[in-house]
Design a protein around this motif. Structure first.
Motif, PDB file in Angstrom:
ATOM      1  N   ALA A 282     125.160  68.493 -24.897  1.00  0.00           N
ATOM      2  CA  ALA A 282     123.973  69.358 -24.907  1.00  0.00           C
ATOM      3  C   ALA A 282     122.898  68.799 -23.989  1.00  0.00           C
ATOM      4  O   ALA A 282     122.239  69.550 -23.251  1.00  0.00           O
ATOM      5  N   ASN A 283     122.718  67.482 -24.006  1.00  0.00           N
ATOM      6  CA  ASN A 283     121.729  66.851 -23.134  1.00  0.00           C
ATOM      7  C   ASN A 283     122.125  67.021 -21.670  1.00  0.00           C
ATOM      8  O   ASN A 283     121.270  67.303 -20.827  1.00  0.00           O
ATOM      9  N   GLU A 284     123.389  66.849 -21.363  1.00  0.00           N
ATOM     10  CA  GLU A 284     123.838  67.036 -19.981  1.00  0.00           C
ATOM     11  C   GLU A 284     123.633  68.482 -19.526  1.00  0.00           C
ATOM     12  O   GLU A 284     123.236  68.724 -18.383  1.00  0.00           O
ATOM     13  N   ALA A 285     123.868  69.437 -20.404  1.00  0.00           N
ATOM     14  CA  ALA A 285     123.611  70.839 -20.058  1.00  0.00           C
ATOM     15  C   ALA A 285     122.126  71.052 -19.789  1.00  0.00           C
ATOM     16  O   ALA A 285     121.746  71.741 -18.835  1.00  0.00           O
ATOM     17  N   PHE A 286     121.285  70.433 -20.612  1.00  0.00           N
ATOM     18  CA  PHE A 286     119.834  70.530 -20.409  1.00  0.00           C
ATOM     19  C   PHE A 286     119.455  69.922 -19.061  1.00  0.00           C
ATOM     20  O   PHE A 286     118.713  70.540 -18.286  1.00  0.00           O
ATOM     21  N   LEU A 287     119.935  68.709 -18.788  1.00  0.00           N
ATOM     22  CA  LEU A 287     119.595  68.045 -17.527  1.00  0.00           C
ATOM     23  C   LEU A 287     120.098  68.836 -16.328  1.00  0.00           C
ATOM     24  O   LEU A 287     119.411  68.912 -15.303  1.00  0.00           O
ATOM     25  N   GLY A 288     121.291  69.415 -16.458  1.00  0.00           N
ATOM     26  CA  GLY A 288     121.826  70.226 -15.370  1.00  0.00           C
ATOM     27  C   GLY A 288     120.958  71.429 -15.071  1.00  0.00           C
ATOM     28  O   GLY A 288     120.823  71.847 -13.921  1.00  0.00           O
ATOM     29  N   PHE A 289     120.334  71.976 -16.111  1.00  0.00           N
ATOM     30  CA  PHE A 289     119.481  73.149 -15.939  1.00  0.00           C
ATOM     31  C   PHE A 289     118.049  72.756 -15.568  1.00  0.00           C
ATOM     32  O   PHE A 289     117.450  73.345 -14.678  1.00  0.00           O
ATOM     33  N   ALA A 290     117.504  71.732 -16.255  1.00  0.00           N
ATOM     34  CA  ALA A 290     116.082  71.413 -16.124  1.00  0.00           C
ATOM     35  C   ALA A 290     115.786  70.206 -15.245  1.00  0.00           C
ATOM     36  O   ALA A 290     114.636  69.977 -14.898  1.00  0.00           O
TER      37      ALA A 290
ATOM     38  N   ARG B 247     116.821  69.454 -12.118  1.00  0.00           N
ATOM     39  CA  ARG B 247     116.997  69.603 -10.674  1.00  0.00           C
ATOM     40  C   ARG B 247     115.761  69.192  -9.876  1.00  0.00           C
ATOM     41  O   ARG B 247     115.870  68.519  -8.858  1.00  0.00           O
ATOM     42  N   GLU B 248     114.595  69.613 -10.316  1.00  0.00           N
ATOM     43  CA  GLU B 248     113.380  69.328  -9.561  1.00  0.00           C
ATOM     44  C   GLU B 248     113.060  67.833  -9.559  1.00  0.00           C
ATOM     45  O   GLU B 248     112.701  67.261  -8.527  1.00  0.00           O
ATOM     46  N   VAL B 249     113.205  67.196 -10.720  1.00  0.00           N
ATOM     47  CA  VAL B 249     112.912  65.766 -10.806  1.00  0.00           C
ATOM     48  C   VAL B 249     113.925  64.978  -9.980  1.00  0.00           C
ATOM     49  O   VAL B 249     113.562  64.073  -9.220  1.00  0.00           O
ATOM     50  N   ALA B 250     115.215  65.329 -10.107  1.00  0.00           N
ATOM     51  CA  ALA B 250     116.240  64.654  -9.327  1.00  0.00           C
ATOM     52  C   ALA B 250     115.997  64.856  -7.832  1.00  0.00           C
ATOM     53  O   ALA B 250     116.131  63.915  -7.028  1.00  0.00           O
ATOM     54  N   GLY B 251     115.619  66.058  -7.452  1.00  0.00           N
ATOM     55  CA  GLY B 251     115.345  66.343  -6.041  1.00  0.00           C
ATOM     56  C   GLY B 251     114.161  65.557  -5.515  1.00  0.00           C
ATOM     57  O   GLY B 251     114.193  65.045  -4.387  1.00  0.00           O
ATOM     58  N   ALA B 252     113.117  65.440  -6.329  1.00  0.00           N
ATOM     59  CA  ALA B 252     111.945  64.673  -5.898  1.00  0.00           C
ATOM     60  C   ALA B 252     112.296  63.199  -5.714  1.00  0.00           C
ATOM     61  O   ALA B 252     111.857  62.561  -4.745  1.00  0.00           O
ATOM     62  N   LEU B 253     113.093  62.664  -6.611  1.00  0.00           N
ATOM     63  CA  LEU B 253     113.486  61.259  -6.489  1.00  0.00           C
ATOM     64  C   LEU B 253     114.378  61.061  -5.261  1.00  0.00           C
ATOM     65  O   LEU B 253     114.171  60.125  -4.481  1.00  0.00           O
ATOM     66  N   ARG B 254     115.344  61.943  -5.065  1.00  0.00           N
ATOM     67  CA  ARG B 254     116.248  61.820  -3.926  1.00  0.00           C
ATOM     68  C   ARG B 254     115.529  62.039  -2.592  1.00  0.00           C
ATOM     69  O   ARG B 254     115.983  61.566  -1.550  1.00  0.00           O
ATOM     70  N   ALA B 255     114.402  62.745  -2.589  1.00  0.00           N
ATOM     71  CA  ALA B 255     113.640  62.977  -1.356  1.00  0.00           C
ATOM     72  C   ALA B 255     112.797  61.763  -0.975  1.00  0.00           C
ATOM     73  O   ALA B 255     112.209  61.729   0.105  1.00  0.00           O
ATOM     74  N   SER B 256     112.740  60.764  -1.847  1.00  0.00           N
ATOM     75  CA  SER B 256     111.952  59.551  -1.585  1.00  0.00           C
ATOM     76  C   SER B 256     112.813  58.539  -0.841  1.00  0.00           C
ATOM     77  O   SER B 256     113.979  58.344  -1.169  1.00  0.00           O
ATOM     78  N   ASP B 257     112.198  57.867   0.155  1.00  0.00           N
ATOM     79  CA  ASP B 257     112.980  56.847   0.867  1.00  0.00           C
ATOM     80  C   ASP B 257     113.016  55.554   0.048  1.00  0.00           C
ATOM     81  O   ASP B 257     112.279  55.395  -0.924  1.00  0.00           O
ATOM     82  N   ASP B 258     113.895  54.640   0.428  1.00  0.00           N
ATOM     83  CA  ASP B 258     114.116  53.415  -0.336  1.00  0.00           C
ATOM     84  C   ASP B 258     112.849  52.589  -0.509  1.00  0.00           C
ATOM     85  O   ASP B 258     112.593  52.047  -1.590  1.00  0.00           O
TER      86      ASP B 258
END
Length: 169
Positions: free
Chosen positions: A115-123, A125-136
């Protein structure tokens, strides 16, 4: 860390903005946690506890009920009732996995993790995208800054835990 009187310090615009952004993140994260609760059918306080158990388990350091109580700021009795609710709802289980059979750790169930993975998959995306858009370098700087802020807040919380309301010891 320098000893700074927050009431006597002249703060620049960026320092004030940082404190506002930290508050904004805390508020937004709290709202995400409430949405997780709704998603998995839990009250906000139960969702917070569930999240603490889940993150600790994922980090390889499952929580005991006493550790959970300290992290969420509840008494051991109230936490025991909360864990009972989470267990009855099928979100967590109590395990006796160490050589000391008296030590209990909390683990999430397979259904709760799904259930948590389903939530993270839906909700998430924006946080994961913001983190991945940051350089090292940006990520390392943020980590160092957040480590200092967390250490400072923990020190203040430790000092405050020995004081009564209004600053009296």
């Amino acid at each position: 860390m320098p000893d700074v009187d927050p009431l006597e310090t002249a703060w620049n615009e960026d320092e004030v903005a940082v404190m506002h952004r930290l508050r904004d993140w805390a508020v937004a994260f709290d709202e995400l946690n409430r949405h997780l609760g709704t998603w998995v059918g839990l009250s906000p306080s139960d969702a917070n506890a569930f999240g603490q158990v889940l993150w600790a388990e994922r980090a390889g350091t499952p929580l005991s009920p006493a550790q959970l109580a300290r992290q969420i700021g509840m008494t051991s009795g109230a936490t025991s009732v909360l864990v009972d609710r989470l267990e009855t709802a099928g979100h967590v289980t109590r395990h006796r996995e160490s050589t000391d059979r008296r030590r209990v750790t909390l683990r999430t169930t397979e259904a709760a993790r799904a259930a948590n993975e389903a939530f993270l998959g839906f909700a998430g995306r924006e946080v994961a995208g913001a983190l991945r858009a940051s350089d090292d370098d940006e990520v390392r700087s943020a980590l160092a800054f957040l480590d200092r802020m967390t250490t400072a807040a923990a020190a203040a919380n430790g000092r405050l835990s020995g004081h009564e309301r209004g600053g009296r010891a």
